[in-house]
Design a protein around this motif. Structure first.
Motif, PDB file in Angstrom:
ATOM      1  N   LEU A 184       5.625   0.843 -11.898  1.00 23.48           N
ATOM      2  CA  LEU A 184       4.283   1.404 -11.890  1.00 23.48           C
ATOM      3  C   LEU A 184       4.445   2.909 -12.084  1.00 23.48           C
ATOM      4  O   LEU A 184       5.026   3.587 -11.238  1.00 23.48           O
ATOM      5  CB  LEU A 184       3.584   1.090 -10.562  1.00 23.48           C
TER       6      LEU A 184
ATOM      7  N   HIS B 279       0.862  -1.179   0.000  1.00 21.28           N
ATOM      8  CA  HIS B 279       0.000   0.000   0.000  1.00 21.28           C
ATOM      9  C   HIS B 279       0.898   1.228   0.000  1.00 21.28           C
ATOM     10  O   HIS B 279       1.856   1.298   0.788  1.00 21.28           O
ATOM     11  CB  HIS B 279      -0.911   0.036   1.232  1.00 21.28           C
TER      12      HIS B 279
ATOM     13  N   GLY C 181      -0.405   5.388 -13.382  1.00 14.63           N
ATOM     14  CA  GLY C 181      -1.038   4.106 -13.095  1.00 14.63           C
ATOM     15  C   GLY C 181      -0.737   3.012 -14.095  1.00 14.63           C
ATOM     16  O   GLY C 181      -1.175   1.877 -13.921  1.00 14.63           O
TER      17      GLY C 181
ATOM     18  N   VAL D 184      -3.306  -4.262  -9.536  1.00 15.78           N
ATOM     19  CA  VAL D 184      -3.164  -2.892  -9.045  1.00 15.78           C
ATOM     20  C   VAL D 184      -4.533  -2.243  -8.917  1.00 15.78           C
ATOM     21  O   VAL D 184      -5.327  -2.251  -9.872  1.00 15.78           O
ATOM     22  CB  VAL D 184      -2.281  -2.036  -9.980  1.00 15.78           C
ATOM     23  N   TYR D 185      -4.805  -1.703  -7.735  1.00 20.23           N
ATOM     24  CA  TYR D 185      -5.965  -0.851  -7.509  1.00 20.23           C
ATOM     25  C   TYR D 185      -5.488   0.563  -7.243  1.00 20.23           C
ATOM     26  O   TYR D 185      -4.517   0.773  -6.511  1.00 20.23           O
ATOM     27  CB  TYR D 185      -6.777  -1.330  -6.301  1.00 20.23           C
ATOM     28  N   ARG D 186      -6.175   1.529  -7.833  1.00 20.28           N
ATOM     29  CA  ARG D 186      -5.907   2.932  -7.533  1.00 20.28           C
ATOM     30  C   ARG D 186      -7.163   3.537  -6.924  1.00 20.28           C
ATOM     31  O   ARG D 186      -8.222   3.560  -7.557  1.00 20.28           O
ATOM     32  CB  ARG D 186      -5.514   3.713  -8.787  1.00 20.28           C
TER      33      ARG D 186
ATOM     34  N   TYR E 284      -7.116  -1.283 -11.723  1.00 20.49           N
ATOM     35  CA  TYR E 284      -6.348  -0.816 -12.879  1.00 20.49           C
ATOM     36  C   TYR E 284      -5.758  -1.985 -13.664  1.00 20.49           C
ATOM     37  O   TYR E 284      -5.763  -1.977 -14.888  1.00 20.49           O
ATOM     38  CB  TYR E 284      -5.225   0.125 -12.418  1.00 20.49           C
TER      39      TYR E 284
ATOM     40  N   VAL F  34      -1.094  -2.763  -4.397  1.00 19.22           N
ATOM     41  CA  VAL F  34      -0.450  -3.609  -5.398  1.00 19.22           C
ATOM     42  C   VAL F  34      -0.204  -4.997  -4.810  1.00 19.22           C
ATOM     43  O   VAL F  34       0.341  -5.117  -3.708  1.00 19.22           O
ATOM     44  CB  VAL F  34       0.898  -3.002  -5.841  1.00 19.22           C
TER      45      VAL F  34
ATOM     46  N   THR G 287      -3.271  10.291  -3.881  1.00 19.74           N
ATOM     47  CA  THR G 287      -3.938   9.130  -4.445  1.00 19.74           C
ATOM     48  C   THR G 287      -3.254   7.887  -3.893  1.00 19.74           C
ATOM     49  O   THR G 287      -2.073   7.930  -3.536  1.00 19.74           O
ATOM     50  CB  THR G 287      -3.886   9.164  -5.990  1.00 19.74           C
ATOM     51  N   SER G 288      -3.990   6.789  -3.788  1.00 18.67           N
ATOM     52  CA  SER G 288      -3.434   5.579  -3.173  1.00 18.67           C
ATOM     53  C   SER G 288      -3.379   4.429  -4.176  1.00 18.67           C
ATOM     54  O   SER G 288      -4.223   4.327  -5.082  1.00 18.67           O
ATOM     55  CB  SER G 288      -4.267   5.153  -1.961  1.00 18.67           C
ATOM     56  N   TYR G 289      -2.371   3.576  -3.987  1.00 16.20           N
ATOM     57  CA  TYR G 289      -2.219   2.367  -4.792  1.00 16.20           C
ATOM     58  C   TYR G 289      -2.117   1.164  -3.856  1.00 16.20           C
ATOM     59  O   TYR G 289      -1.412   1.215  -2.846  1.00 16.20           O
ATOM     60  CB  TYR G 289      -0.969   2.433  -5.670  1.00 16.20           C
TER      61      TYR G 289
END
Length: 318
Positions: free
Chosen positions: A217, A196, A232, A265-267, A272, A256, A252-254
């Protein structure tokens, strides 16, 4: 008639032998390039047979992968035409027949012999998803750079810990020619993980988060012309979802997950990349040793004052 038959047979045997020679070179190869002076650096190549024509793609030291121009076997060596290194200077690889999953060779630029080449057959990294993960723990304490070290242009390190954030305090902006700043990486290495991380990248900013030091990324922008180079993206391999916006200048958060060579991967909670395969390292990789664990590293040598925070890691539970 016998002469004609013998000629046809000889041609067929030569074609069969050439096809067999080519077959040895097919697949993905993790390459290491060693110049006469300076440090070795990673590259990557994939070769395929399309109806008797050798095709493929190559990942240079930096930037995006590109297709090879062509390849052919000559006296047991595979000659791979990689195209122009710069206008008027062609670059090619001369590779010897593989032995025990290893390649050797030389690079030529405009006919001049250059660096030596060493390749390893890229590992499949085919592993099942772990059933349990450890509790997330911080990789950045928010107070200082404990657990992190600058790399690259270390004499111009701009990374600082400030207000709970890991900040690349680099004033460089797009279009200005300034001394490149340092990147930064974790002193700890990882294999499979859940990461995260939160980032605030300004308009025009450009950075990247490297998984195991090899797969980027993309953070920020390279001007918007190529989606696979925008916020992203898995750099040059997979663009963000159609219609996704960079939304720079705010946090913004990622989230992985990387297992083997498959990444999700979520953004900000939006999917994503859904368990996509990473064919090989991206440009800027620290090395090409894909089977080995590696660090996280953050790019700081591009553009913009970029901040990261709330960096946590989970690994498979034993």
């Amino acid at each position: 008639m016998k002469t004609l038959f013998a000629s046809i047979l000889a041609t067929a045997l030569i074609s069969t032998a050439a096809a067999q020679d080519v077959k040895e070179f097919l697949g993905r190869w993790d390459m290491t390039v060693t110049p006469a002076t300076g440090k070795p650096y990673p590259q990557w190549i994939e070769l395929t047979d399309n109806g008797g024509k050798i095709e493929g793609k190559v990942q240079p030291r930096g930037g995006a992968w590109h297709p090879i121009v062509g390849a052919h076997v000559d006296s047991g060596k595979l000659i791979v035409d990689l195209g122009e290194a710069r206008p008027g200077t062609d670059i090619s690889w001369e590779l010897t027949s593989p032995s025990a999953g290893k390649l050797t060779g030389i690079e030529k630029r405009g006919g001049d012999t250059g660096p030596t080449l060493a390749g390893m057959k890229a590992p499949s990294l085919d592993r099942p998803m772990p059933k349990k993960w450890t509790k997330p723990r911080p990789l950045f304490n928010g107070k200082d750079l404990t657990g992190w070290e600058p790399i690259g242009n270390v004499e111009n390190n701009k990374w600082v810990a400030r207000n709970g954030e890991l900040v690349n305090d680099n004033p460089e902006v797009l279009g200005q020619k300034m001394r490149p700043a340092a990147n930064i990486m974790t002193t700890e290495k990882f294999q499979d993980f859940k990461l995260h991380i939160e980032v605030n990248c300004p308009e025009g900013g450009n950075s990247g988060i490297y998984m195991r030091g090899r797969y980027e990324l993309q953070i920020g922008t390279e001007g918007g012309k190529l989606p696979s180079h925008e916020m992203g993206a898995i750099y040059s391999w997979y663009p963000p979802p159609a219609g996704a916006e960079n939304n720079l200048g705010k946090w913004t958060s990622y989230d992985v997950t990387l297992v083997g060579r498959h990444i999700t991967v979520y953004r900000d909670g939006k999917l994503y990349h859904d368990n996509v395969e990473l064919p090989g390292p991206t440009g800027g990789a620290l090395d090409s040793n894909e089977a080995e664990p590696g660090p996280f590293y953050l790019q700081g040598d591009h553009h913009g004052v970029i901040a990261y925070r709330n960096i946590t890691i989970s690994v498979p539970k034993k």
